[in-house]
Scaffold this motif. Structure first.
Motif, PDB file in Angstrom:
ATOM      1  N   TRP A  13       0.745  -1.268  -0.241  1.00  0.00           N
ATOM      2  CA  TRP A  13       0.188  -0.029  -0.151  1.00  0.00           C
ATOM      3  C   TRP A  13       0.838   1.320  -0.066  1.00  0.00           C
ATOM      4  O   TRP A  13       0.546   2.233  -0.703  1.00  0.00           O
ATOM      5  CB  TRP A  13      -1.025   0.111   1.215  1.00  0.00           C
ATOM      6  CG  TRP A  13      -2.367  -0.697   0.898  1.00  0.00           C
ATOM      7  CD1 TRP A  13      -2.679  -2.207   1.148  1.00  0.00           C
ATOM      8  CD2 TRP A  13      -3.069  -0.329  -0.180  1.00  0.00           C
ATOM      9  NE1 TRP A  13      -3.659  -2.624   0.428  1.00  0.00           N
ATOM     10  CE2 TRP A  13      -4.084  -1.511  -0.281  1.00  0.00           C
ATOM     11  CE3 TRP A  13      -3.407   0.962  -1.007  1.00  0.00           C
ATOM     12  CZ2 TRP A  13      -5.337  -1.483  -1.030  1.00  0.00           C
ATOM     13  CZ3 TRP A  13      -4.467   0.825  -1.772  1.00  0.00           C
ATOM     14  CH2 TRP A  13      -5.519  -0.181  -1.733  1.00  0.00           C
ATOM     15  N   PHE A  57      -0.474   5.139   6.813  1.00  0.00           N
ATOM     16  CA  PHE A  57      -1.784   4.711   6.295  1.00  0.00           C
ATOM     17  C   PHE A  57      -1.515   3.253   5.974  1.00  0.00           C
ATOM     18  O   PHE A  57      -2.637   2.324   5.980  1.00  0.00           O
ATOM     19  CB  PHE A  57      -2.052   5.457   5.078  1.00  0.00           C
ATOM     20  CG  PHE A  57      -3.613   5.050   4.621  1.00  0.00           C
ATOM     21  CD1 PHE A  57      -4.384   5.064   4.878  1.00  0.00           C
ATOM     22  CD2 PHE A  57      -3.467   4.368   3.196  1.00  0.00           C
ATOM     23  CE1 PHE A  57      -5.625   4.518   4.536  1.00  0.00           C
ATOM     24  CE2 PHE A  57      -4.292   3.837   2.638  1.00  0.00           C
ATOM     25  CZ  PHE A  57      -5.713   3.878   3.291  1.00  0.00           C
ATOM     26  N   GLN A  85      -4.746   0.552   6.359  1.00  0.00           N
ATOM     27  CA  GLN A  85      -5.218  -0.274   5.494  1.00  0.00           C
ATOM     28  C   GLN A  85      -5.064  -1.716   5.450  1.00  0.00           C
ATOM     29  O   GLN A  85      -6.079  -2.311   5.197  1.00  0.00           O
ATOM     30  CB  GLN A  85      -4.739   0.536   4.041  1.00  0.00           C
ATOM     31  CG  GLN A  85      -4.969  -0.166   2.880  1.00  0.00           C
ATOM     32  CD  GLN A  85      -6.513   0.194   2.458  1.00  0.00           C
ATOM     33  OE1 GLN A  85      -7.213   0.728   3.528  1.00  0.00           O
ATOM     34  NE2 GLN A  85      -6.801   0.083   1.063  1.00  0.00           N
ATOM     35  N   ARG A 107      -7.382  -2.758   7.755  1.00  0.00           N
ATOM     36  CA  ARG A 107      -8.869  -2.607   7.454  1.00  0.00           C
ATOM     37  C   ARG A 107      -9.228  -3.610   6.405  1.00  0.00           C
ATOM     38  O   ARG A 107     -10.545  -4.251   6.437  1.00  0.00           O
ATOM     39  CB  ARG A 107      -9.003  -1.019   6.729  1.00  0.00           C
ATOM     40  CG  ARG A 107     -10.343  -0.965   6.135  1.00  0.00           C
ATOM     41  CD  ARG A 107      -9.990   0.601   5.488  1.00  0.00           C
ATOM     42  NE  ARG A 107     -11.322   0.713   4.475  1.00  0.00           N
ATOM     43  CZ  ARG A 107     -11.084   0.510   3.256  1.00  0.00           C
ATOM     44  NH1 ARG A 107     -10.450   0.017   2.604  1.00  0.00           N
ATOM     45  NH2 ARG A 107     -12.408   0.432   2.671  1.00  0.00           N
ATOM     46  N   LEU A 135      -8.351   7.512   2.878  1.00  0.00           N
ATOM     47  CA  LEU A 135      -9.268   6.670   1.854  1.00  0.00           C
ATOM     48  C   LEU A 135      -9.761   7.361   0.604  1.00  0.00           C
ATOM     49  O   LEU A 135     -10.116   6.649  -0.387  1.00  0.00           O
ATOM     50  CB  LEU A 135     -10.256   5.965   2.716  1.00  0.00           C
ATOM     51  CG  LEU A 135      -9.883   5.013   3.878  1.00  0.00           C
ATOM     52  CD1 LEU A 135     -11.007   4.938   4.700  1.00  0.00           C
ATOM     53  CD2 LEU A 135      -9.428   3.730   3.322  1.00  0.00           C
ATOM     54  N   ALA A 189      -7.578   4.082  -2.281  1.00  0.00           N
ATOM     55  CA  ALA A 189      -7.599   3.138  -1.058  1.00  0.00           C
ATOM     56  C   ALA A 189      -9.037   2.626  -0.758  1.00  0.00           C
ATOM     57  O   ALA A 189      -9.310   1.542  -0.180  1.00  0.00           O
ATOM     58  CB  ALA A 189      -6.711   3.510   0.055  1.00  0.00           C
TER      59      ALA A 189
END
Lengths: 227, 227
Positions: free
Chosen positions: B22, B184, B188, B191, B213, B220
């Motif tokens: 990511w 992040f 992520q 998540r 996001l 994302a």
């Protein structure tokens, strides 16, 4: 009026030990600025009333009064823009300083709090014992009783420093900046108050610490380690 | 040849979940660059032999192969200097990324490791269980059994983010940079693999997560949270 920096001391006014005061002292030196040390002790809040603040460091620069180490760094960059302390990395250094405040200081206080007590005279000593025992939930001597056993965990917390120092001699890169001073404050605090060896000689953090102690003609190194 | 990014997935190739992948995906988008996702699964090390590396992300950009998320960020800044990912703050972002790697990922894996397992097919599932149980010293399900109780401690680790976000909408300041993407990636990852609520709605980190996001047309956010 000469520049003045109110710095936390204990019995000995020549041994300032607050990590935040060391940030301010190193930041001043970074700019080539001197400031008379005004020794300040826990409980002397009245003496800071002029600054509308209850903690040190407080910088008095002519008619300007700046309290709080981060505000001092911003003030110095504003008034002496050359050799920025923060510069374009200000948001990132803010995060790094907050990591030091919360994670490193939080772990360090549990390693050295009983040593700090032994540096203090009354009434600071009683204030310190009562306030820190309330915060830590135990007698100061009980907090640090098993500290040798917690050193490996503390050294693990330092891993981000080792990674960063692979890329250059300072956390700021080729030259030190406020990231270095924010982190160094924690080590200098421990060094001045405690005999505990936080970082082994073989640790890649060790040569950086030596460099930090040697900066500005050995400014920080001139305050002896706890004997 | 079109740009390609090898990204870690499980059963579903449309749900890349590696925090490091990511970072690379967001870094590409930051530069306005697209790259085809080449799904890659644990144990497919042979497929990365061309990169002389055994982990993703791996970026293939024409004749250039770049492995490792940090090297990809440096490569993108070198080849597309506009809108720097790292810029003058590179040393500081390196420290922040290392803090994420060691502290946040180290805590997160103990919160979500059993969820990751349920996303995997064989042979990745067996490899993952064996390697992570050896690393963590317990059955995956045992590692996460008491995770709700460890959430407050995890949220305390995030305090430096809250302090940094007081000063601006992104960790990089007014606009996101690689500090944002490095942090992040951790959120992520959690998540996409887990239903666990890491950050409460009232947490000042929450609006930043929403902003992250939504970046790049919701890049994302388009990958659904674990249902």
């Amino acid at each position: 009026m000469a520049r003045q920096l109110y710095e936390l001391v204990g019995r000995d006014p020549a041994r300032p030990f607050s990590p935040y005061c060391w940030r301010a002292r190193m930041a001043l030196a970074h700019k080539g600025l001197d400031a008379a040390c005004i020794p300040w002790r826990f409980t002397e809040t009245d003496r800071l009333a002029f600054a509308r603040h209850d903690k040190v460091p407080v910088l008095v620069d002519g008619d300007t009064v700046v309290a709080d180490s981060w505000a001092i760094a911003e003030y110095l960059d504003r008034t002496c823009p050359e050799a920025p302390l923060l510069g374009a990395a200000a948001p990132h250094i803010r995060l790094i300083a907050a990591w030091v405040d919360h994670t490193l200081h939080g772990a360090l206080i549990r390693l050295v709090v009983s040593d700090i007590f032994t540096l203090l005279d009354e009434p600071a000593a009683s204030y310190f014992r009562a306030s820190r025992e309330a915060r830590l939930g135990a007698r100061l001597e009980a907090v640090t009783a098993d500290r040798e056993g917690r050193l490996p965990a503390f050294r693990t917390l330092l891993q981000p420093l080792r990674v960063a120092l692979r890329a250059g001699p300072f956390l700021g890169g080729a030259a030190p900046d406020y990231a270095d001073y924010a982190v160094f404050g924690a080590f200098q605090w421990a060094r001045v108050v405690s005999k505990l060896v936080l970082v082994e000689d073989v640790d890649p953090i060790h040569p950086w610490l030596e460099r930090m102690l040697g900066l500005f003609g050995g400014l920080a190194g001139a305050v002896p380690a706890r004997g």
